[in-house]
Design a protein around this motif. Structure first.
Motif, mmCIF file in Angstrom:
data_model
loop_
_atom_site.group_PDB
_atom_site.id
_atom_site.type_symbol
_atom_site.label_atom_id
_atom_site.label_comp_id
_atom_site.label_asym_id
_atom_site.label_seq_id
_atom_site.Cartn_x
_atom_site.Cartn_y
_atom_site.Cartn_z
ATOM 1 N N ARG A 124 36.997 30.463 30.148
ATOM 2 C CA ARG A 124 38.337 30.506 29.296
ATOM 3 C C ARG A 124 37.941 31.847 28.294
ATOM 4 O O ARG A 124 38.906 32.485 28.173
ATOM 5 C CB ARG A 124 38.414 29.045 28.619
ATOM 6 C CG ARG A 124 38.872 27.988 29.598
ATOM 7 C CD ARG A 124 39.849 26.939 28.542
ATOM 8 N NE ARG A 124 39.878 25.760 29.327
ATOM 9 C CZ ARG A 124 39.062 24.753 29.413
ATOM 10 N NH1 ARG A 124 37.843 24.835 28.701
ATOM 11 N NH2 ARG A 124 39.452 23.725 30.141
ATOM 12 N N ALA A 129 38.218 34.983 30.083
ATOM 13 C CA ALA A 129 39.609 35.336 30.468
ATOM 14 C C ALA A 129 40.604 35.520 29.521
ATOM 15 O O ALA A 129 41.541 36.403 29.422
ATOM 16 C CB ALA A 129 40.247 34.147 31.292
ATOM 17 N N TYR A 162 39.014 39.118 30.813
ATOM 18 C CA TYR A 162 37.893 39.374 32.026
ATOM 19 C C TYR A 162 38.153 38.376 32.958
ATOM 20 O O TYR A 162 37.266 37.410 33.183
ATOM 21 C CB TYR A 162 36.472 39.525 31.454
ATOM 22 C CG TYR A 162 36.416 40.702 30.766
ATOM 23 C CD1 TYR A 162 36.315 42.010 31.267
ATOM 24 C CD2 TYR A 162 36.329 40.622 29.101
ATOM 25 C CE1 TYR A 162 36.044 43.032 30.252
ATOM 26 C CE2 TYR A 162 36.032 41.504 28.407
ATOM 27 C CZ TYR A 162 35.942 43.095 29.069
ATOM 28 O OH TYR A 162 35.708 43.889 28.226
ATOM 29 N N THR A 163 39.323 38.071 33.721
ATOM 30 C CA THR A 163 39.692 36.889 34.268
ATOM 31 C C THR A 163 39.016 36.982 35.880
ATOM 32 O O THR A 163 38.396 36.146 35.946
ATOM 33 C CB THR A 163 41.287 36.898 34.584
ATOM 34 O OG1 THR A 163 42.093 36.867 33.403
ATOM 35 C CG2 THR A 163 41.794 35.696 35.313
ATOM 36 N N GLU A 164 38.922 37.951 36.394
ATOM 37 C CA GLU A 164 38.215 38.047 37.481
ATOM 38 C C GLU A 164 36.754 37.713 37.346
ATOM 39 O O GLU A 164 36.037 37.059 38.136
ATOM 40 C CB GLU A 164 38.230 39.393 38.253
ATOM 41 C CG GLU A 164 37.858 39.482 39.637
ATOM 42 C CD GLU A 164 37.755 40.905 40.444
ATOM 43 O OE1 GLU A 164 37.546 41.211 41.060
ATOM 44 O OE2 GLU A 164 38.975 41.811 40.001
ATOM 45 N N ALA A 194 35.493 36.002 35.100
ATOM 46 C CA ALA A 194 35.325 34.616 34.843
ATOM 47 C C ALA A 194 35.383 33.641 36.053
ATOM 48 O O ALA A 194 34.782 32.615 36.100
ATOM 49 C CB ALA A 194 36.514 34.081 34.038
ATOM 50 N N GLU A 195 36.367 33.990 36.889
ATOM 51 C CA GLU A 195 36.384 33.527 38.217
ATOM 52 C C GLU A 195 35.003 33.587 39.074
ATOM 53 O O GLU A 195 34.595 32.593 39.395
ATOM 54 C CB GLU A 195 37.501 34.039 39.140
ATOM 55 C CG GLU A 195 38.993 33.612 38.680
ATOM 56 C CD GLU A 195 40.066 34.548 39.071
ATOM 57 O OE1 GLU A 195 41.130 34.073 39.217
ATOM 58 O OE2 GLU A 195 39.883 35.541 39.913
ATOM 59 N N HIS A 210 42.837 28.196 35.230
ATOM 60 C CA HIS A 210 44.231 28.774 35.186
ATOM 61 C C HIS A 210 45.179 27.952 34.756
ATOM 62 O O HIS A 210 46.130 28.220 33.734
ATOM 63 C CB HIS A 210 44.407 29.243 36.467
ATOM 64 C CG HIS A 210 43.754 30.860 36.928
ATOM 65 N ND1 HIS A 210 43.801 31.769 36.287
ATOM 66 C CD2 HIS A 210 43.135 30.820 37.815
ATOM 67 C CE1 HIS A 210 43.203 32.747 36.820
ATOM 68 N NE2 HIS A 210 42.524 32.104 37.861
ATOM 69 N N LEU A 215 45.175 27.837 31.025
ATOM 70 C CA LEU A 215 45.870 29.042 30.400
ATOM 71 C C LEU A 215 47.174 29.343 30.825
ATOM 72 O O LEU A 215 47.918 30.273 30.237
ATOM 73 C CB LEU A 215 44.990 30.260 31.039
ATOM 74 C CG LEU A 215 43.463 30.620 30.613
ATOM 75 C CD1 LEU A 215 42.942 31.623 31.756
ATOM 76 C CD2 LEU A 215 43.333 30.747 29.471
#
Length: 274
Positions: free
Chosen positions: A213, A216, A220-222, A224-225, A250, A253
């Motif tokens: 979290r 993201a 830096y969401t990708e 984080a995934e 997600h 968020l």
């Protein structure tokens, strides 16, 4: 070794060292049309090229049921062609697969889209390292050279190469027949080849989700995934846990579209039905 695990991954016959070295040299030196396919299944860095398939085109790498014929690439690799002929199997598809350093094939199942007939996937490691391993059944397995390995890809599994160099395997999908059953008559898995992964404490998963979290939130969401996806290679997790964690990320968020996308991806990658 647990018979359940040997049903998922097992060592079959040994290979002649000199013959295997010739095949390895061909794989390393022959100019091949490597293709990046199955993008949803990987982090990037996983490449394949076909030696036997339906069309005879080495660049045709999306596998399917067929009476496989040699590609123009196999015609340039006489030692490899000789090995395949010597095994005498009923080939559906034969590929070289190259996994680069710091590359991952995410948790998934295979064969769901194919005809419901008995088939098996064989791996012949040609160039590998101890940081390259398969995860299946909560266990990490390094497929060392010198043997033919059988993977049952209808079980959820994933592959990674943490440090390199590139891992190159010859992969043959074969239909079951007498030649296959002779080859697979004594499946085994040496205890030194397999290592049980630790079970993840719920507090650890909660901490990793909170870290994701924070990543993201910084944009830096990708990354984080991917951090969450890689938990599959560090812990023995219930099937699909990493995809559930990403959907939860997600949802927290407020991005329900992304949460739904990852829930759908879980069903697709693990061949789940409603």
């Amino acid at each position: 070794m647990d018979s359940t695990l040997t049903g998922q991954i097992a060592q079959l016959d040994t290979l002649d060292f000199t013959q295997l070295e010739r095949v390895r040299q061909e794989a390393l030196t022959t100019q091949a049309p490597w293709k990046a396919e199955y993008g949803a299944y990987q982090s990037g860095g996983w490449w394949t090229t076909s030696l036997m398939n339906a069309s005879g085109d080495a660049g045709d790498v999306t596998i399917g049921d067929c009476a496989a014929q040699p590609t123009q690439l196999l015609e340039q690799m006489p030692a490899t062609a000789a090995l395949l002929a010597e095994l005498g199997l009923n080939y559906m598809w034969v590929r070289l697969a190259r996994l680069e350093a710091n590359a991952f094939l995410w948790e998934h199942r295979d064969y769901d889209e194919l005809e419901q007939v008995e088939r098996h996937r064989l791996h012949i490691p040609l160039h590998t390292n101890t940081s390259a391993f398969l995860v299946t059944g909560g266990t990490k397995v390094h497929m060392a050279g010198g043997r033919i390995w059988r993977l049952t890809p209808t079980y959820a599994h994933g592959v990674c190469n943490l440090l390199g160099p590139d891992r190159i395997h010859l992969i043959a999908d074969v239909y079951a027949d007498d030649a296959y059953h002779r080859l697979a008559r004594r499946p085994a898995l040496h205890p030194t080849a397999a290592e049980s992964l630790p079970t993840a404490d719920p507090a650890v998963l909660a901490e990793r989700l909170e870290t994701a979290r924070g990543m993201a939130a910084l944009g830096y969401t990708e990354a984080a995934e991917r951090m969450l996806l890689r938990l599959f290679y560090a812990y023995a997790l219930p099937e699909g846990t990493v995809y559930d964690l990403i959907a939860e990320l997600h949802t927290s968020l407020g991005d329900m579209e992304a949460a739904t996308r990852w829930t759908t991806a879980k069903k697709h990658l693990l061949a789940l039905t409603d």
